[in-house]
Design a protein around this motif. Structure first.
Motif, mmCIF file in Angstrom:
data_model
loop_
_atom_site.group_PDB
_atom_site.id
_atom_site.type_symbol
_atom_site.label_atom_id
_atom_site.label_comp_id
_atom_site.label_asym_id
_atom_site.label_seq_id
_atom_site.Cartn_x
_atom_site.Cartn_y
_atom_site.Cartn_z
ATOM 1 N N ILE A 1 -85.429 -56.631 -65.417
ATOM 2 C CA ILE A 1 -85.561 -55.507 -64.624
ATOM 3 C C ILE A 1 -85.004 -56.131 -62.939
ATOM 4 O O ILE A 1 -84.254 -55.449 -62.312
ATOM 5 N N GLU A 2 -85.301 -57.371 -62.562
ATOM 6 C CA GLU A 2 -85.189 -57.820 -61.345
ATOM 7 C C GLU A 2 -83.695 -57.918 -61.248
ATOM 8 O O GLU A 2 -83.153 -57.496 -60.224
ATOM 9 N N LEU A 3 -82.887 -58.537 -62.157
ATOM 10 C CA LEU A 3 -81.542 -58.570 -62.213
ATOM 11 C C LEU A 3 -80.803 -57.116 -62.092
ATOM 12 O O LEU A 3 -80.019 -57.134 -61.103
ATOM 13 N N CYS A 4 -81.205 -56.224 -62.687
ATOM 14 C CA CYS A 4 -80.550 -54.928 -62.793
ATOM 15 C C CYS A 4 -80.659 -54.337 -61.538
ATOM 16 O O CYS A 4 -80.000 -53.517 -60.803
ATOM 17 N N CYS A 5 -82.245 -54.489 -60.851
ATOM 18 C CA CYS A 5 -82.575 -53.728 -59.723
ATOM 19 C C CYS A 5 -81.700 -54.433 -58.646
ATOM 20 O O CYS A 5 -81.167 -53.667 -57.680
ATOM 21 N N CYS A 6 -81.437 -55.605 -58.634
ATOM 22 C CA CYS A 6 -80.735 -56.466 -57.468
ATOM 23 C C CYS A 6 -79.316 -55.861 -57.479
ATOM 24 O O CYS A 6 -78.764 -55.844 -56.449
ATOM 25 N N LEU A 7 -78.931 -55.728 -58.785
ATOM 26 C CA LEU A 7 -77.302 -55.387 -58.968
ATOM 27 C C LEU A 7 -77.381 -53.808 -58.238
ATOM 28 O O LEU A 7 -76.311 -53.409 -57.337
ATOM 29 N N LEU A 8 -78.366 -53.127 -58.670
ATOM 30 C CA LEU A 8 -78.434 -51.693 -57.915
ATOM 31 C C LEU A 8 -78.422 -51.658 -56.564
ATOM 32 O O LEU A 8 -77.725 -50.915 -55.857
ATOM 33 N N GLN A 9 -79.327 -52.646 -56.004
ATOM 34 C CA GLN A 9 -79.365 -52.588 -54.421
ATOM 35 C C GLN A 9 -78.061 -53.241 -53.763
ATOM 36 O O GLN A 9 -77.634 -52.741 -52.807
ATOM 37 N N ARG A 10 -77.589 -54.275 -54.772
ATOM 38 C CA ARG A 10 -76.312 -54.740 -53.911
ATOM 39 C C ARG A 10 -75.197 -53.586 -53.933
ATOM 40 O O ARG A 10 -74.502 -53.503 -52.998
ATOM 41 N N MET A 11 -75.115 -52.739 -55.014
ATOM 42 C CA MET A 11 -73.924 -51.746 -54.899
ATOM 43 C C MET A 11 -74.495 -50.515 -54.016
ATOM 44 O O MET A 11 -73.761 -50.200 -53.297
#
Lengths: 268, 290
Positions: free
Chosen positions: A165-175
């Motif tokens: 979840i942290e990885l995916c949330c960071c990617l979502l934040q990055r986008m």
């Protein structure tokens, strides 16, 4: 009691903003954390190749909720930057500060509003994807064997969602940050253009007469001219401490030099 | 140590205030400056104007608010972090209260960055304090009955957030949340919004009803006053009035709260008015067409 909260500490962020390519999923596949001890993978090793697609679907689904954060963050940053930079003729300072602020605001809002629903989505998409791959129908009555399998699937989906979840949330934040920067660049385009034009024409930026200025003590008035690095520190902090990421000095450079071609995910 | 001028009532020099405002910009002096400014906020009538118009102050306050987001879920906020962000919130409340800065505050969407705090569920002190202080900012916004404020709030999720706190918050939080609902209802667009669908009305009526029942066990005159004001205002809407005839808790109609309201003439008057509004037979006047 009040002391109870001090015993638990928030986990340290694992990722840097620069770990992610803006607006693409290309970094995700290689970064996923999959524990190979998960029981279902010992019985069905090929399921491991079926993780990426449900996660991508879950992230795509989050774009809906992210839109609200984008709207709030870009409006806030636009209003505040406009007022703070009204008598600053340096368009680079204006643009960089606006980008930094909007990155911080949008990333923070996504972290706090989208993370929990994203984790649930990842779990549920993995579950139903695994059911499909293994040909298990959730509606019909299950054999004892199938029931054991569904329990293992449930457990695997839980574990994969939790560890990623942290990885995916960071990617979502990055986008989200990429998109927020595009929007704020557009909103401030005329301000930036005006400052460029003033410079090429060798004239001062005309500053609307602000009656409030006279009421401010001298040392907090806005003076004409670029800001000192001391004044700009707050706008630099925005990009240094983006919520959910490790603090990093190189972030500043990343956002300023960011590829300005449009990320396709937002234009669908 | 304690600064010498914090305890007495002498006015604070504008130069000193200006120094603290510039000290907000630097991370090494910010925490102390937030505390000093928040302590002095009552004494400087135009502090909101100084904060809004100085470079970077509002940016700093938003920075402080969002910097604690990572400690909200899972809830790990410490007392010190809570105090610090609450000092920033106190200054935002000051900006929300001032007539010259209120509109700008709303236009910049600042209140929306506080909603994640209203949505927290931890009952530890740092979180109670954070919720209460955040509610205070919204309370300050609605205090002066500006339609512009209500129209802004109606585009946000403040009603469900307030209703949740009205059910589960501390008594003080419940009181502020009920006050916010009362102020939203006081505005025509707020009343219409809540009475527009049965779902909205019944959610509000259910929460108010439960609060009245709680009041029987642990009465609080202040909270009861806001609850009664909410009911009274709802009774201005013809459809809500019809519905309240059957769902107003009985204990508001008998003498259950006589002792609690003994010294509060105006609330007693509002309660009688409410009962009177509900007793009046249904009429066929034009209001019913709403």
């Amino acid at each position: 009691s009040a002391t109870a909260t001090t015993t638990a500490t928030a986990p340290e962020p694992q990722y840097r903003l620069s770990d992610f390519k803006p607006s693409t999923f290309q970094s995700l596949n290689s970064m996923l954390k999959i524990n190979s001890n998960i029981t279902i993978f010992r019985l069905h090793p090929n399921l491991k190749t079926h993780i990426y697609s449900p996660i991508e679907m879950a992230i795509n689904e989050s774009f809906q909720t992210v839109q609200r954060s984008l709207k709030v963050a870009t409006t806030a940053a636009e209003q505040i930057v406009r007022k703070d930079f009204v008598s600053n003729p340096d368009e680079q300072q204006l643009r960089t500060s606006a980008r930094n602020m909007v990155a911080y605001l949008s990333s923070g809002l996504v972290l706090i509003t989208a993370r929990a629903p994203l984790q649930e989505q990842i779990q549920s998409y993995i579950k139903s994807h695994f059911y499909t791959v293994l040909g298990i129908s959730q509606t019909s009555t299950m054999s004892a064997n199938e029931q054991t399998t569904t329990e293992m699937i449930q457990q695997a989906a839980n574990e994969i969602a939790t560890s990623n979840i942290e990885l995916c949330c960071c990617l979502l934040q990055r986008m989200t940050i990429s998109r927020a920067i595009q929007i704020i660049d557009q909103r401030l385009a005329s301000e930036i253009e005006l400052r460029q034009r003033c410079r090429t024409e060798g004239r001062q930026l005309s500053v609307a007469n602000n009656t409030n200025e006279e009421r401010l003590p001298e040392q907090i008035r806005l003076h004409y001219g670029p800001f000192s690095s001391h004044q700009l520190a707050i706008y630099e902090d925005f990009v240094h401490f983006i919520p959910g990421f490790k603090p990093n000095d190189s972030e500043k450079r990343d956002l300023v030099t960011m590829d300005e071609s449009a990320p396709s995910v937002w234009d669908r | 140590g304690q600064p010498s001028n914090s305890a007495n009532n002498t006015p604070v020099s504008r130069e000193r205030i200006a120094v603290w405002i510039t000290e907000l910009l630097s991370s090494s002096t910010r925490e102390a400056a937030l505390m000093e400014l928040s302590r002095k906020r009552e004494k400087v009538s135009d502090l909101a104007v100084l904060l809004w118009n100085s470079f970077g102050s509002v940016a700093v306050l938003l920075y402080e608010v969002i910097s604690v987001y990572p400690y909200i879920t899972p809830p790990t906020l410490t007392a010190q972090q809570s105090n610090r962000v609450c000092n920033a919130l106190a200054l935002l409340q000051c900006i929300a209260s001032h007539p010259e800065t209120r509109t700008l505050f709303i236009q910049a969407n600042v209140p929306l960055f506080l909603y994640p705090f209203l949505n927290t569920k931890s009952s530890t002190r740092p979180f109670e304090y954070l919720r209460l202080t955040s509610l205070g900012v919204i309370g300050a916004l609605v205090k002066t009955d500006e339609t512009e404020v209500i129209n802004f709030l109606l585009t946000t999720e403040i009603i469900p957030l307030s209703l949740r706190i009205m059910q589960s918050g501390s008594e003080l939080s419940k009181t502020v949340a009920t006050f916010i609902l009362q102020k939203i209802l006081a505005d025509d667009s707020g009343l219409n919004y809540i009475c527009q669908t049965f779902d909205r009305f019944s959610h509000v009526a259910m929460v108010l009803g439960r609060m009245v029942l709680q009041q029987q066990r642990e009465p609080s005159g202040r909270l009861l006053k806001h609850i009664i004001r909410c009911y009274l205002r709802l009774s201005d809407n013809p459809r809500a009035r019809e519905a309240l005839r059957s769902c107003l808790p009985d204990c508001l109609k008998d003498h259950t709260f006589d002792i609690v309201l003994k010294d509060d003439q105006s609330t007693k008057k509002w309660l009688s008015q409410l009962i009177l509004n509900l007793e009046a037979p249904p009429t066929n006047n034009s209001q019913q067409q709403q």
